[in-house]
Each structure stands twice: as C-alpha cells, then as structure tokens.
Scaffold this motif. Structure first.
Motif, PDB file in Angstrom:
ATOM      1  N   ARG A   5       0.834  -1.209   0.000  1.00  0.00           N
ATOM      2  CA  ARG A   5       0.000   0.000   0.000  1.00  0.00           C
ATOM      3  C   ARG A   5       0.867   1.257   0.000  1.00  0.00           C
ATOM      4  O   ARG A   5       0.537   2.248  -0.640  1.00  0.00           O
ATOM      5  CB  ARG A   5      -0.924  -0.001   1.215  1.00  0.00           C
ATOM      6  CG  ARG A   5      -2.030  -1.002   1.052  1.00  0.00           C
ATOM      7  CD  ARG A   5      -3.099  -0.831   2.093  1.00  0.00           C
ATOM      8  NE  ARG A   5      -4.067  -1.899   1.921  1.00  0.00           N
ATOM      9  CZ  ARG A   5      -4.337  -2.812   2.818  1.00  0.00           C
ATOM     10  NH1 ARG A   5      -3.747  -2.787   3.978  1.00  0.00           N
ATOM     11  NH2 ARG A   5      -5.225  -3.745   2.571  1.00  0.00           N
ATOM     12  N   TYR A   6       1.970   1.193   0.732  1.00  0.00           N
ATOM     13  CA  TYR A   6       2.888   2.335   0.765  1.00  0.00           C
ATOM     14  C   TYR A   6       3.430   2.617  -0.634  1.00  0.00           C
ATOM     15  O   TYR A   6       3.440   3.761  -1.088  1.00  0.00           O
ATOM     16  CB  TYR A   6       4.031   2.047   1.742  1.00  0.00           C
ATOM     17  CG  TYR A   6       5.134   3.065   1.709  1.00  0.00           C
ATOM     18  CD1 TYR A   6       4.966   4.321   2.281  1.00  0.00           C
ATOM     19  CD2 TYR A   6       6.350   2.764   1.102  1.00  0.00           C
ATOM     20  CE1 TYR A   6       5.975   5.262   2.250  1.00  0.00           C
ATOM     21  CE2 TYR A   6       7.368   3.700   1.067  1.00  0.00           C
ATOM     22  CZ  TYR A   6       7.172   4.943   1.641  1.00  0.00           C
ATOM     23  OH  TYR A   6       8.170   5.870   1.603  1.00  0.00           O
ATOM     24  N   ILE A   9       0.606   3.984  -3.010  1.00  0.00           N
ATOM     25  CA  ILE A   9       0.124   5.349  -2.755  1.00  0.00           C
ATOM     26  C   ILE A   9       1.249   6.369  -2.827  1.00  0.00           C
ATOM     27  O   ILE A   9       1.094   7.425  -3.422  1.00  0.00           O
ATOM     28  CB  ILE A   9      -0.596   5.419  -1.386  1.00  0.00           C
ATOM     29  CG1 ILE A   9      -1.871   4.581  -1.455  1.00  0.00           C
ATOM     30  CG2 ILE A   9      -0.907   6.849  -0.985  1.00  0.00           C
ATOM     31  CD1 ILE A   9      -2.559   4.380  -0.143  1.00  0.00           C
ATOM     32  N   CYS A  10       2.389   6.057  -2.243  1.00  0.00           N
ATOM     33  CA  CYS A  10       3.473   7.038  -2.174  1.00  0.00           C
ATOM     34  C   CYS A  10       4.391   7.011  -3.396  1.00  0.00           C
ATOM     35  O   CYS A  10       5.058   7.995  -3.684  1.00  0.00           O
ATOM     36  CB  CYS A  10       4.292   6.818  -0.902  1.00  0.00           C
ATOM     37  SG  CYS A  10       3.342   7.094   0.600  1.00  0.00           S
ATOM     38  N   MET A  11       4.443   5.904  -4.093  1.00  0.00           N
ATOM     39  CA  MET A  11       5.282   5.794  -5.288  1.00  0.00           C
ATOM     40  C   MET A  11       4.480   5.170  -6.437  1.00  0.00           C
ATOM     41  O   MET A  11       4.824   4.097  -6.930  1.00  0.00           O
ATOM     42  CB  MET A  11       6.494   4.911  -5.004  1.00  0.00           C
ATOM     43  CG  MET A  11       7.372   5.364  -3.890  1.00  0.00           C
ATOM     44  SD  MET A  11       8.715   4.187  -3.675  1.00  0.00           S
ATOM     45  CE  MET A  11       8.939   4.285  -1.936  1.00  0.00           C
ATOM     46  N   HIS A  15       5.170   1.617  -8.896  1.00  0.00           N
ATOM     47  CA  HIS A  15       4.419   0.481  -8.353  1.00  0.00           C
ATOM     48  C   HIS A  15       4.583  -0.768  -9.214  1.00  0.00           C
ATOM     49  O   HIS A  15       4.831  -1.854  -8.694  1.00  0.00           O
ATOM     50  CB  HIS A  15       2.939   0.845  -8.219  1.00  0.00           C
ATOM     51  CG  HIS A  15       2.131  -0.236  -7.589  1.00  0.00           C
ATOM     52  ND1 HIS A  15       1.399  -1.126  -8.342  1.00  0.00           N
ATOM     53  CD2 HIS A  15       1.959  -0.589  -6.292  1.00  0.00           C
ATOM     54  CE1 HIS A  15       0.799  -1.982  -7.528  1.00  0.00           C
ATOM     55  NE2 HIS A  15       1.120  -1.674  -6.290  1.00  0.00           N
ATOM     56  N   ALA A  94       4.948   3.638   7.442  1.00  0.00           N
ATOM     57  CA  ALA A  94       4.221   3.583   6.175  1.00  0.00           C
ATOM     58  C   ALA A  94       2.912   4.357   6.251  1.00  0.00           C
ATOM     59  O   ALA A  94       2.572   5.120   5.338  1.00  0.00           O
ATOM     60  CB  ALA A  94       3.961   2.132   5.781  1.00  0.00           C
ATOM     61  N   TYR A  95       2.167   4.188   7.343  1.00  0.00           N
ATOM     62  CA  TYR A  95       0.870   4.853   7.412  1.00  0.00           C
ATOM     63  C   TYR A  95       0.983   6.357   7.660  1.00  0.00           C
ATOM     64  O   TYR A  95       0.110   7.109   7.220  1.00  0.00           O
ATOM     65  CB  TYR A  95      -0.037   4.169   8.432  1.00  0.00           C
ATOM     66  CG  TYR A  95      -0.756   3.016   7.787  1.00  0.00           C
ATOM     67  CD1 TYR A  95      -1.931   3.215   7.093  1.00  0.00           C
ATOM     68  CD2 TYR A  95      -0.233   1.734   7.830  1.00  0.00           C
ATOM     69  CE1 TYR A  95      -2.580   2.176   6.464  1.00  0.00           C
ATOM     70  CE2 TYR A  95      -0.872   0.692   7.203  1.00  0.00           C
ATOM     71  CZ  TYR A  95      -2.046   0.917   6.524  1.00  0.00           C
ATOM     72  OH  TYR A  95      -2.677  -0.111   5.894  1.00  0.00           O
ATOM     73  N   LYS A  97       3.338   8.182   6.270  1.00  0.00           N
ATOM     74  CA  LYS A  97       3.624   8.649   4.909  1.00  0.00           C
ATOM     75  C   LYS A  97       2.360   8.598   4.039  1.00  0.00           C
ATOM     76  O   LYS A  97       2.097   9.522   3.267  1.00  0.00           O
ATOM     77  CB  LYS A  97       4.726   7.808   4.267  1.00  0.00           C
ATOM     78  CG  LYS A  97       6.076   7.976   4.892  1.00  0.00           C
ATOM     79  CD  LYS A  97       6.661   9.300   4.498  1.00  0.00           C
ATOM     80  CE  LYS A  97       8.114   9.353   4.911  1.00  0.00           C
ATOM     81  NZ  LYS A  97       8.756  10.589   4.513  1.00  0.00           N
ATOM     82  N   ILE A  98       1.589   7.509   4.165  1.00  0.00           N
ATOM     83  CA  ILE A  98       0.363   7.365   3.377  1.00  0.00           C
ATOM     84  C   ILE A  98      -0.619   8.479   3.727  1.00  0.00           C
ATOM     85  O   ILE A  98      -1.251   9.068   2.838  1.00  0.00           O
ATOM     86  CB  ILE A  98      -0.267   5.973   3.605  1.00  0.00           C
ATOM     87  CG1 ILE A  98       0.568   4.897   2.899  1.00  0.00           C
ATOM     88  CG2 ILE A  98      -1.710   5.926   3.126  1.00  0.00           C
ATOM     89  CD1 ILE A  98       0.169   3.475   3.247  1.00  0.00           C
ATOM     90  N   LYS A 100       0.054  11.480   4.867  1.00  0.00           N
ATOM     91  CA  LYS A 100       0.535  12.745   4.317  1.00  0.00           C
ATOM     92  C   LYS A 100       0.214  12.849   2.832  1.00  0.00           C
ATOM     93  O   LYS A 100      -0.260  13.880   2.359  1.00  0.00           O
ATOM     94  CB  LYS A 100       2.043  12.885   4.539  1.00  0.00           C
ATOM     95  CG  LYS A 100       2.423  13.205   5.955  1.00  0.00           C
ATOM     96  CD  LYS A 100       3.935  13.347   6.075  1.00  0.00           C
ATOM     97  CE  LYS A 100       4.350  13.631   7.505  1.00  0.00           C
ATOM     98  NZ  LYS A 100       5.813  13.695   7.644  1.00  0.00           N
ATOM     99  N   VAL A 101       0.479  11.779   2.080  1.00  0.00           N
ATOM    100  CA  VAL A 101       0.225  11.791   0.644  1.00  0.00           C
ATOM    101  C   VAL A 101      -1.276  11.889   0.368  1.00  0.00           C
ATOM    102  O   VAL A 101      -1.713  12.629  -0.514  1.00  0.00           O
ATOM    103  CB  VAL A 101       0.832  10.536  -0.029  1.00  0.00           C
ATOM    104  CG1 VAL A 101       0.373  10.399  -1.464  1.00  0.00           C
ATOM    105  CG2 VAL A 101       2.347  10.604   0.037  1.00  0.00           C
TER     106      VAL A 101
END
Length: 198
Positions: A5-6, A9-11, A15, A94-95, A97-98, A100-101
């Motif tokens: 998931r990280y 969503i973040c990259m 992916h 991870a969460y 960062k998720i 924030k994005v």
C-alpha cells in the motif's frame, strides 16, 4: 500488505516495477524464511535435548510442549517481541507517509479526505489485529498453566479474533460498499429469515 500500500500510494509511478511477480516472490520467500527461524530453533533444540521417554508420553500438542527449558521460552518470547517491534515501526512509518500523501492529494475536498481516512483507519485496525496475534502465545501460555478447557477456549477465541477476523474484515466491508453485493446480501438475509419463519 502495508509495504504494498505504501508503494501504491506514495510511489505510484514505480508500483509496477517494485510490485512485480518476481519481487513479490522474493519478498514472500524472505518473509517465510524469517518466520521459520523460531520454529527451526525450537524444534532443533527439542530434538537435541529431549529424551526418548518424552516421545512415548501422551501430551496435549502445543508449542509449549516443545519448550523443555526455561531459556527456550525466553528465546521464543524475545523473537516474537522483536518481530512485533519491527512490524510496528514499519506500519507506523508507512501509514504516516500514506496519510501525508492522501491529505495532500485530496487538497480541500473534505469528503474525499474523510473517505481516504476511513479506509486507512480500517486497514490500520486490520493490522492492529494481526499484530495482537503475536501476543497470543503469551496469553495462551499463561492460561495453559491454569486450566486446559480455558486454554482451548482462549486458543479458539484468539484464532477467530486475531487470525480470521483481520483477513475477513476488508473483503466484507468492501463487499458491503458495493451496492450489488449489498442488495443481494440484504435480500438473502431478509428472505432467508422470512422463509425459515414460514
């Protein structure tokens, strides 16, 4: 689950590269290798130190049966606590960062932001239940010393609450969000109850 998931969503542009079949297989092998270390250590120390009389006894089959010495249970608890700590660090990182994005992507749209937050909370709750599963051996070991039936009930409850529930929670909630599935389930439940009462 968290790392996928990280990455999604973040990259999002990387992916497909990072979550390919080959890298997924490598991650699965690494996870299985790391998770088999405590079992290998417990079984090898058991086979090296158990007398032949122990193999002839009738005993309740639990992991605790393989712990002949106190240091073996200390090693097991230390490994489980280390796994718990590493998983908590990964999940929190991870969460955060998720979140924030997701907040930056939703901008001023409060409805979209709240929907994303609810999804992240659901996944966080699932992972919390999975993490608690690492503590269940301590609970079961303490209960095993008290009463065998209580131990069996505790083990069954732990399996339902922390083994099955996290894996069933997300598909059930996403299924209930789908209107076709929701209406089919509602019709099945209500008409199924109606037919039973007739």
């Amino acid at each position: 689950m968290t790392l996928e998931r990280y990455v999604a969503i973040c990259m999002p542009l990387r992916h497909a590269e990072l979550c390919s079949t080959r890298s997924t297989m490598h991650c699965i092998l690494i996870i299985h290798g790391l998770s088999s270390v405590p079992c290998i250590v417990i079984l090898s120390t058991f086979f090296a130190s158990a007398s032949l009389n122990l193999y002839k006894q009738h005993r309740f089959c639990t992991v605790e049966m393989f712990m002949l010495y106190r240091w073996q249970s200390h090693v097991r608890s230390a490994v489980l606590q280390f796994y718990f700590l590493i998983m908590v660090i990964i999940i929190v990182f991870a969460y955060v960062k998720i979140m924030k994005v997701a907040k930056a992507a939703s901008g001023e749209d409060k409805k979209s932001s709240w929907k994303g937050l609810r999804t992240v909370i659901l996944h966080g709750f699932q992972l919390l239940l999975c993490l608690i599963q690492l503590w269940t051996p301590f609970i079961e070991a303490a209960v095993f010393q008290i009463d065998l039936m209580l131990f069996i009930n505790a083990r069954y409850s732990n399996y339902i609450l922390f083994g099955l529930a996290p894996r069933c929670l997300s598909p059930l909630i996403y299924g209930l969000r789908d209107e076709t599935f929701f209406h089919a389930l509602k019709n099945y439940v209500f008409f199924g109850l109606y037919k039973r009462n007739i």
